[in-house]
Structure formats: C-alpha cells, structure tokens
Design a protein around this motif. Structure first.
Motif, PDB file in Angstrom:
ATOM      1  N   SER A  68       0.933  -1.273   0.005  1.00  0.00           N
ATOM      2  CA  SER A  68      -0.054   0.005   0.065  1.00  0.00           C
ATOM      3  C   SER A  68       0.906   1.108   0.147  1.00  0.00           C
ATOM      4  O   SER A  68       0.493   2.184  -0.649  1.00  0.00           O
ATOM      5  CB  SER A  68      -0.938   0.151   1.229  1.00  0.00           C
ATOM      6  OG  SER A  68      -0.073   0.221   2.285  1.00  0.00           O
ATOM      7  N   HIS A  69       2.028   1.343   0.696  1.00  0.00           N
ATOM      8  CA  HIS A  69       2.713   2.195   0.674  1.00  0.00           C
ATOM      9  C   HIS A  69       4.065   1.566   1.753  1.00  0.00           C
ATOM     10  O   HIS A  69       4.049   0.585   1.999  1.00  0.00           O
ATOM     11  CB  HIS A  69       2.420   3.640   1.397  1.00  0.00           C
ATOM     12  CG  HIS A  69       1.775   3.302   3.018  1.00  0.00           C
ATOM     13  ND1 HIS A  69       0.674   2.412   3.196  1.00  0.00           N
ATOM     14  CD2 HIS A  69       2.090   4.011   4.208  1.00  0.00           C
ATOM     15  CE1 HIS A  69       0.774   2.536   4.503  1.00  0.00           C
ATOM     16  NE2 HIS A  69       1.399   3.623   5.227  1.00  0.00           N
ATOM     17  N   LEU A  70       5.095   2.538   1.911  1.00  0.00           N
ATOM     18  CA  LEU A  70       6.382   1.896   2.622  1.00  0.00           C
ATOM     19  C   LEU A  70       6.707   2.424   3.950  1.00  0.00           C
ATOM     20  O   LEU A  70       7.919   2.491   4.408  1.00  0.00           O
ATOM     21  CB  LEU A  70       7.435   2.229   1.632  1.00  0.00           C
ATOM     22  CG  LEU A  70       7.130   1.549   0.394  1.00  0.00           C
ATOM     23  CD1 LEU A  70       8.274   2.116  -0.686  1.00  0.00           C
ATOM     24  CD2 LEU A  70       7.167   0.071   0.163  1.00  0.00           C
ATOM     25  N   HIS A  71       5.501   2.645   4.685  1.00  0.00           N
ATOM     26  CA  HIS A  71       5.736   3.043   6.087  1.00  0.00           C
ATOM     27  C   HIS A  71       6.393   1.745   6.964  1.00  0.00           C
ATOM     28  O   HIS A  71       5.977   0.588   6.471  1.00  0.00           O
ATOM     29  CB  HIS A  71       4.581   3.586   6.798  1.00  0.00           C
ATOM     30  CG  HIS A  71       4.408   5.097   6.510  1.00  0.00           C
ATOM     31  ND1 HIS A  71       3.175   5.657   6.807  1.00  0.00           N
ATOM     32  CD2 HIS A  71       5.020   5.998   5.984  1.00  0.00           C
ATOM     33  CE1 HIS A  71       3.354   6.925   6.205  1.00  0.00           C
ATOM     34  NE2 HIS A  71       4.545   7.357   6.033  1.00  0.00           N
ATOM     35  N   LEU A  72       7.035   2.014   7.973  1.00  0.00           N
ATOM     36  CA  LEU A  72       7.635   0.803   8.567  1.00  0.00           C
ATOM     37  C   LEU A  72       6.720  -0.229   9.128  1.00  0.00           C
ATOM     38  O   LEU A  72       7.468  -1.201   9.532  1.00  0.00           O
ATOM     39  CB  LEU A  72       8.664   1.437   9.876  1.00  0.00           C
ATOM     40  CG  LEU A  72       7.916   1.872  11.121  1.00  0.00           C
ATOM     41  CD1 LEU A  72       9.099   2.697  11.876  1.00  0.00           C
ATOM     42  CD2 LEU A  72       6.608   2.913  11.166  1.00  0.00           C
ATOM     43  N   ASP A  73       5.587   0.261   9.222  1.00  0.00           N
ATOM     44  CA  ASP A  73       4.770  -1.068   9.942  1.00  0.00           C
ATOM     45  C   ASP A  73       4.008  -1.668   8.778  1.00  0.00           C
ATOM     46  O   ASP A  73       2.926  -2.548   8.950  1.00  0.00           O
ATOM     47  CB  ASP A  73       3.447  -0.441  10.849  1.00  0.00           C
ATOM     48  CG  ASP A  73       2.761   0.814  10.344  1.00  0.00           C
ATOM     49  OD1 ASP A  73       3.369   1.587   9.323  1.00  0.00           O
ATOM     50  OD2 ASP A  73       1.558   0.847  10.488  1.00  0.00           O
ATOM     51  N   HIS A  74       4.282  -1.233   7.368  1.00  0.00           N
ATOM     52  CA  HIS A  74       3.946  -2.047   6.358  1.00  0.00           C
ATOM     53  C   HIS A  74       4.922  -2.938   5.549  1.00  0.00           C
ATOM     54  O   HIS A  74       4.525  -3.649   4.555  1.00  0.00           O
ATOM     55  CB  HIS A  74       3.231  -1.279   5.431  1.00  0.00           C
ATOM     56  CG  HIS A  74       2.066  -0.450   6.053  1.00  0.00           C
ATOM     57  ND1 HIS A  74       0.686  -0.940   5.692  1.00  0.00           N
ATOM     58  CD2 HIS A  74       2.143   0.440   7.067  1.00  0.00           C
ATOM     59  CE1 HIS A  74      -0.061   0.000   6.487  1.00  0.00           C
ATOM     60  NE2 HIS A  74       0.643   0.511   7.182  1.00  0.00           N
ATOM     61  N   THR A  75       6.276  -2.898   5.827  1.00  0.00           N
ATOM     62  CA  THR A  75       7.483  -3.163   4.958  1.00  0.00           C
ATOM     63  C   THR A  75       8.094  -4.366   5.507  1.00  0.00           C
ATOM     64  O   THR A  75       9.162  -4.727   4.844  1.00  0.00           O
ATOM     65  CB  THR A  75       8.284  -2.093   4.784  1.00  0.00           C
ATOM     66  OG1 THR A  75       8.769  -1.639   6.073  1.00  0.00           O
ATOM     67  CG2 THR A  75       7.866  -0.941   4.042  1.00  0.00           C
TER      68      THR A  75
ATOM     69  N   GLY B 116      -2.312  10.799   0.055  1.00  0.00           N
ATOM     70  CA  GLY B 116      -2.663  11.762   0.945  1.00  0.00           C
ATOM     71  C   GLY B 116      -2.235  11.197   2.303  1.00  0.00           C
ATOM     72  O   GLY B 116      -1.531  12.032   3.037  1.00  0.00           O
ATOM     73  N   HIS B 117      -2.615  10.160   2.817  1.00  0.00           N
ATOM     74  CA  HIS B 117      -1.763   9.636   3.785  1.00  0.00           C
ATOM     75  C   HIS B 117      -0.243   9.547   3.721  1.00  0.00           C
ATOM     76  O   HIS B 117       0.363  10.028   4.360  1.00  0.00           O
ATOM     77  CB  HIS B 117      -2.232   8.064   4.355  1.00  0.00           C
ATOM     78  CG  HIS B 117      -1.441   7.512   5.164  1.00  0.00           C
ATOM     79  ND1 HIS B 117      -1.359   7.844   6.465  1.00  0.00           N
ATOM     80  CD2 HIS B 117      -0.509   6.507   5.233  1.00  0.00           C
ATOM     81  CE1 HIS B 117      -0.486   7.039   7.309  1.00  0.00           C
ATOM     82  NE2 HIS B 117      -0.003   6.061   6.559  1.00  0.00           N
ATOM     83  N   THR B 118       0.234   9.014   2.708  1.00  0.00           N
ATOM     84  CA  THR B 118       1.645   9.380   2.040  1.00  0.00           C
ATOM     85  C   THR B 118       1.426   9.638   0.389  1.00  0.00           C
ATOM     86  O   THR B 118       0.322   9.184  -0.177  1.00  0.00           O
ATOM     87  CB  THR B 118       2.572   8.502   2.470  1.00  0.00           C
ATOM     88  OG1 THR B 118       3.977   8.917   2.185  1.00  0.00           O
ATOM     89  CG2 THR B 118       2.261   7.158   1.831  1.00  0.00           C
TER      90      THR B 118
ATOM     91  N   ILE C  27      -6.579   0.368   3.897  1.00  0.00           N
ATOM     92  CA  ILE C  27      -5.228   0.503   4.490  1.00  0.00           C
ATOM     93  C   ILE C  27      -5.360   1.952   4.957  1.00  0.00           C
ATOM     94  O   ILE C  27      -6.153   2.353   5.667  1.00  0.00           O
ATOM     95  CB  ILE C  27      -4.034   0.256   3.527  1.00  0.00           C
ATOM     96  CG1 ILE C  27      -4.424  -0.951   2.541  1.00  0.00           C
ATOM     97  CG2 ILE C  27      -2.778   0.012   4.093  1.00  0.00           C
ATOM     98  CD1 ILE C  27      -4.378  -2.396   3.068  1.00  0.00           C
ATOM     99  N   ASP C  28      -4.275   2.699   4.778  1.00  0.00           N
ATOM    100  CA  ASP C  28      -3.989   3.855   5.606  1.00  0.00           C
ATOM    101  C   ASP C  28      -4.619   5.125   4.948  1.00  0.00           C
ATOM    102  O   ASP C  28      -4.494   5.875   5.548  1.00  0.00           O
ATOM    103  CB  ASP C  28      -2.706   4.275   6.014  1.00  0.00           C
ATOM    104  CG  ASP C  28      -1.956   3.034   6.901  1.00  0.00           C
ATOM    105  OD1 ASP C  28      -2.654   2.341   7.308  1.00  0.00           O
ATOM    106  OD2 ASP C  28      -0.753   3.080   7.479  1.00  0.00           O
ATOM    107  N   ALA C  29      -5.535   4.912   3.977  1.00  0.00           N
ATOM    108  CA  ALA C  29      -6.091   5.704   3.205  1.00  0.00           C
ATOM    109  C   ALA C  29      -7.385   6.220   4.319  1.00  0.00           C
ATOM    110  O   ALA C  29      -7.874   7.277   4.132  1.00  0.00           O
ATOM    111  CB  ALA C  29      -6.731   5.616   1.883  1.00  0.00           C
TER     112      ALA C  29
END
Ligand code: ZN
Length: 261
Positions: A102-109, A179-181, A200-202
């Motif tokens: 979804s994106h590459l923040h540390l709680d997703h990678t 938007g979230h990132t 996800i984080d949207a």
C-alpha cells in the motif's frame, strides 16, 4: 471467485500517540493500533498485502528501526511475523507470487524480501518518496526494508491509471489513494463471499471513513479527504465491506484467520 479467499492476519500492535491517528487530538496521549496484513489465495498465485513488522521487532526493534522505535513502539511476539504466520497456517511463502504494498511506512514493509518468487507491486511515487521523504515523516521509513538488491518490482504510475486489475479477472484491484503518504494505494478484493475494500491507511479508522475526523499522519490532508471520497464511491458501487487500516475498535470484530472473507 469461489477459490479466492481473503485472510486477515495481524503482526502485533503499534504503540503511538492519539495525534498520529486523529489530527490535533489528544496530544501526547498514548494510543495503540493493530498492525494488519492480508493473504489472498488465488489460482494464479497467492498474494500478500503489506506484511506488518519484520521478525526482529519481536526481540530488538531498536537494532532495526533505530531511535524511532522509542516513538513508534512495535509490540509483537516471536513467530508473529508474516512469513512465520504463513508457515504456521500451512502456506508456503514460496507460493506467494505477488506482494502488494500500500505504501512503505515501517509498519507495512517488514515482509519485503521474504518471498523468493514474488513480484512486489507498489506505486512508483510511493517508492520515490520513501527513498527521499520530507523531513517531517522521514522517521516513518526504514530504508533497509525496501532498498534491497534483486527485488522484483512492478512500479505503477500514471500510465497504468488509477485502477490496476492485478490478474485481469477483477479479483484484486489496486486503487491510487494518496494523502496519507505520497503514492498510497488501497485494494478492492472480490473473493468467494463478496467484495472487500481494504482502505489501508487511506482511512486508519472508521472515523476517517465516516467524515468524523481528519487523519493525523498525512502528506496532504486534501488528498487524503479526496481519496476517501473516491474509495467510498468504489465501495458503494461494489457493495463492499470496508476494512480501515488500523482501527482498534473494529479490527477485533472482523473474521481473522483461520476464518476468511
Ligand atoms: Zn502509514
């Protein structure tokens, strides 16, 4: 779609502060959120969405995350990382053909690189931004997770459009939702028992989805609000259930593995 199943898993929780989720609310107030990841079984190959924390977060998060581990505190047990949970559930990580990020923040990678036969699908803008983030959110990226040699990437950009049908059968669609990132994407999954929109984080929580609050962690509030509007229209049309990214109240009520959607 009957052999397509969406399984919900969790790699522990993330300790943060309320203002990380709710803009300008509860400054300094501790807040704890679930860290989900998803497995979709599909005849053309299993799909993992995100993957939560890496295994080392169970024993020594500072060694991997550095000082940010004192601000965002991962709480997980040994054996709770994505690949270990898959094996315990009887799935072989070698059978994963696609990792959707979804994106590459540390709680997703934390699971990137754990699937030897997988292509990693992310928005090109998300990867570009993670490699050169703005100062205020740089701490949310752990470069060692995603800046790896020999990863098989599929980078989606404008040429692919806002909606990318992964296997061409309508089962799994990536939806641009920034938007979230920068470069965030959400997912619409059509499984044997209906449609599910993984925001996800949207939308971290249903409060964001239902317009009761603005999200606390954003690169653009306006983009975040417009992405929710787009996703609401998608979910409406697909008659989809909605799963937000980190809702501590809703998540425990959902059907976790070994149940499935
Ligand atoms: Zn995030």
């Amino acid at each position: 779609m009957s052999d397509i199943r969406l399984h919900l898993f969790q790699t522990g929780t993330l300790g943060c502060r309320r203002q990380d989720i709710y803009l300008n609310q509860g400054l300094g107030e501790p807040y704890e959120i679930p860290v989900p990841w998803y497995l979709i079984t599909h005849p053309r190959g299993h799909v993992v969405i995100d993957g939560g924390f890496p295994g080392i977060c169970a024993t020594d998060p500072q060694a991997h995350w550095g000082p940010i581990a004192d601000v965002f505190v991962p709480r997980m047990q040994a054996g709770q990382d994505c690949a270990a949970q898959m094996r315990a559930a009887g799935f072989d990580p070698a059978d994963v053909r696609t990792v959707l990020l979804s994106h590459l923040h540390l709680d997703h990678t934390g699971a990137i690189g754990m699937f030897p036969n997988a292509r990693h699908v992310v928005q090109r803008a998300a990867l570009d931004y993670a490699l050169a983030p703005d100062w205020f959110c740089a701490g949310a990226f752990v470069r060692a997770d995603f800046d790896r040699p020999n990863l098989d990437w599929c980078l989606l950009d404008e040429a692919w459009g806002d909606f990318f049908d992964l296997y061409g059968d309508g089962a799994i669609t990536c939806i641009r939702s920034p938007g979230h990132t920068v470069g965030h994407q959400s997912f619409l999954v059509r499984s044997g028992i209906g449609a599910t929109l993984l925001a996800i984080d949207a939308a971290d929580t249903m409060d964001h989805w239902e317009h009761r609050a603005l999200p606390g962690a954003v690169t653009s509030v306006t983009d975040a609000v417009r992405s929710v509007a787009k996703l609401r229209a998608v979910a409406d049309r697909a008659q989809a259930r909605v799963i937000p990214g980190h809702d501590p109240d809703l998540w425990p009520t959902l059907a976790q593995h070994p149940a499935f959607y």
